[in-house]
Design a protein around this motif. Structure first.
Motif, PDB file in Angstrom:
ATOM      1  N   ASP A   1       0.837  -1.204   0.000  1.00  0.00           N
ATOM      2  CA  ASP A   1       0.000   0.000   0.000  1.00  0.00           C
ATOM      3  C   ASP A   1       0.874   1.257   0.000  1.00  0.00           C
ATOM      4  O   ASP A   1       2.084   1.207   0.205  1.00  0.00           O
ATOM      5  CB  ASP A   1      -0.922  -0.019   1.225  1.00  0.00           C
ATOM      6  CG  ASP A   1      -2.146   0.882   1.059  1.00  0.00           C
ATOM      7  OD1 ASP A   1      -2.288   1.525   0.001  1.00  0.00           O
ATOM      8  OD2 ASP A   1      -2.951   0.950   2.003  1.00  0.00           O
ATOM      9  N   LYS A   2       0.251   2.396  -0.206  1.00  0.00           N
ATOM     10  CA  LYS A   2       0.939   3.685  -0.266  1.00  0.00           C
ATOM     11  C   LYS A   2       1.752   3.919   1.011  1.00  0.00           C
ATOM     12  O   LYS A   2       1.226   3.802   2.115  1.00  0.00           O
ATOM     13  CB  LYS A   2      -0.101   4.789  -0.441  1.00  0.00           C
ATOM     14  CG  LYS A   2       0.476   6.177  -0.535  1.00  0.00           C
ATOM     15  CD  LYS A   2      -0.634   7.206  -0.698  1.00  0.00           C
ATOM     16  CE  LYS A   2      -0.037   8.600  -0.748  1.00  0.00           C
ATOM     17  NZ  LYS A   2      -1.087   9.612  -0.892  1.00  0.00           N
TER      18      LYS A   2
ATOM     19  N   PHE B   1       5.682   2.134   7.851  1.00  0.00           N
ATOM     20  CA  PHE B   1       4.224   2.091   7.808  1.00  0.00           C
ATOM     21  C   PHE B   1       3.661   2.451   6.442  1.00  0.00           C
ATOM     22  O   PHE B   1       4.075   3.424   5.823  1.00  0.00           O
ATOM     23  CB  PHE B   1       3.618   3.042   8.845  1.00  0.00           C
ATOM     24  CG  PHE B   1       4.006   2.720  10.250  1.00  0.00           C
ATOM     25  CD1 PHE B   1       3.642   1.525  10.828  1.00  0.00           C
ATOM     26  CD2 PHE B   1       4.752   3.611  10.995  1.00  0.00           C
ATOM     27  CE1 PHE B   1       4.008   1.217  12.132  1.00  0.00           C
ATOM     28  CE2 PHE B   1       5.127   3.318  12.294  1.00  0.00           C
ATOM     29  CZ  PHE B   1       4.748   2.115  12.862  1.00  0.00           C
ATOM     30  N   THR B   2       2.669   1.641   6.044  1.00  0.00           N
ATOM     31  CA  THR B   2       1.898   1.956   4.846  1.00  0.00           C
ATOM     32  C   THR B   2       0.526   2.435   5.292  1.00  0.00           C
ATOM     33  O   THR B   2       0.153   2.314   6.467  1.00  0.00           O
ATOM     34  CB  THR B   2       1.746   0.722   3.930  1.00  0.00           C
ATOM     35  OG1 THR B   2       0.964  -0.269   4.615  1.00  0.00           O
ATOM     36  CG2 THR B   2       3.104   0.153   3.531  1.00  0.00           C
ATOM     37  N   ARG B   3      -0.244   2.951   4.357  1.00  0.00           N
ATOM     38  CA  ARG B   3      -1.591   3.457   4.674  1.00  0.00           C
ATOM     39  C   ARG B   3      -2.438   2.397   5.372  1.00  0.00           C
ATOM     40  O   ARG B   3      -3.164   2.704   6.315  1.00  0.00           O
ATOM     41  CB  ARG B   3      -2.255   3.935   3.383  1.00  0.00           C
ATOM     42  CG  ARG B   3      -3.631   4.518   3.587  1.00  0.00           C
ATOM     43  CD  ARG B   3      -4.212   5.061   2.308  1.00  0.00           C
ATOM     44  NE  ARG B   3      -4.028   4.118   1.217  1.00  0.00           N
ATOM     45  CZ  ARG B   3      -4.246   4.386  -0.062  1.00  0.00           C
ATOM     46  NH1 ARG B   3      -4.664   5.581  -0.407  1.00  0.00           N
ATOM     47  NH2 ARG B   3      -4.067   3.484  -0.991  1.00  0.00           N
ATOM     48  N   ALA B   4      -2.356   1.147   4.943  1.00  0.00           N
ATOM     49  CA  ALA B   4      -3.168   0.074   5.530  1.00  0.00           C
ATOM     50  C   ALA B   4      -2.742  -0.278   6.954  1.00  0.00           C
ATOM     51  O   ALA B   4      -3.460  -0.985   7.657  1.00  0.00           O
ATOM     52  CB  ALA B   4      -3.103  -1.168   4.654  1.00  0.00           C
ATOM     53  N   MET B   5      -1.592   0.218   7.389  1.00  0.00           N
ATOM     54  CA  MET B   5      -1.115  -0.025   8.755  1.00  0.00           C
ATOM     55  C   MET B   5      -1.471   1.111   9.701  1.00  0.00           C
ATOM     56  O   MET B   5      -1.117   1.066  10.883  1.00  0.00           O
ATOM     57  CB  MET B   5       0.407  -0.191   8.756  1.00  0.00           C
ATOM     58  CG  MET B   5       0.917  -1.378   8.022  1.00  0.00           C
ATOM     59  SD  MET B   5       2.721  -1.335   8.085  1.00  0.00           S
ATOM     60  CE  MET B   5       3.127  -2.607   6.924  1.00  0.00           C
ATOM     61  N   CYS B   6      -2.160   2.136   9.195  1.00  0.00           N
ATOM     62  CA  CYS B   6      -2.481   3.313   9.995  1.00  0.00           C
ATOM     63  C   CYS B   6      -3.992   3.516  10.068  1.00  0.00           C
ATOM     64  O   CYS B   6      -4.692   3.410   9.064  1.00  0.00           O
ATOM     65  CB  CYS B   6      -1.838   4.554   9.383  1.00  0.00           C
ATOM     66  SG  CYS B   6      -0.037   4.448   9.267  1.00  0.00           S
TER      67      CYS B   6
END
Length: 197
Positions: free
Chosen positions: A5-6, A12-17
């Motif tokens: 993901d971005k 961290f990627t967007r899906a981890m936040c």
């Protein structure tokens, strides 16, 4: 997909936040004396707030004790319980890593053992100590001011036996850990609530 993901801020990627979202929360809190005046159906669903403790963050080194650890230690001391007594927890997982950090801060495992503990399935539904049975903030969003009470609500549902498919069998002690802000390596503030059936 998560890793691809971005990027937000490595690793961290967007899906981890957790996405910031809108929401509201409220709770009814009363004394044991007042609870005795309420209908029996209400009394049967009551959950006891054993304690809620706050701790403020500070400038600290990465090896020093976190505000989350301080708040958890205070909460256990005030409630007369220990980490070993906890059956279910809701933690402030604004990022996926935060669950790993929180299980260490709450004393479920020693520092440095959180990753292996989470990876083992211990924090999953059916595991030794389920964490974020609600799905956590990463899955449902982070409505800032409402987040803390939403976490307390999930623990309350668990202690009442009303969590449906998310129910932790026999849950009688729950913890909610909510933190936010940032001061160097520490969060600015942490609240830890201990609830019992």
């Amino acid at each position: 997909e998560v890793l691809a993901d971005k990027p937000v801020l490595g690793p961290f990627t967007r899906a981890m936040c957790a996405p910031i979202s809108d929401g509201a929360a409220a709770t009814l809190l009363c004394s044991a004396e007042h609870l005795r005046t309420l209908p029996e159906a209400t009394r049967k669903r009551a959950v006891k707030l054993r304690t809620v403790t706050l701790a403020g963050g500070r400038v600290r080194g990465p090896e020093e004790e976190s505000v989350n650890t301080v708040a958890a230690r205070r909460a256990y001391a005030a409630s007369g319980l220990t980490a070993k007594d906890v059956n279910v927890a809701e933690v402030h997982d604004a990022t996926s890593f935060a669950e790993i950090s929180a299980v260490e801060a709450l004393g479920f495992v020693k520092p440095g053992e959180g990753g292996a503990y989470v990876a083992s399935g211990a924090t999953a539904l059916g595991g030794a100590r389920p964490v974020n049975t609600s799905g956590g903030l990463v899955s449902k969003g982070h409505p800032l001011g409402a987040t803390g009470l939403a976490m307390v609500h999930e623990v309350t549902l668990q202690l009442r036996g009303e969590a449906g498919a998310r129910q932790v069998a026999g849950a009688s002690v729950g913890v909610a850990e909510n933190a936010g802000g940032l001061i160097t390596f520490d969060e600015a503030l942490c609240a830890v609530s201990v609830l019992t059936r």
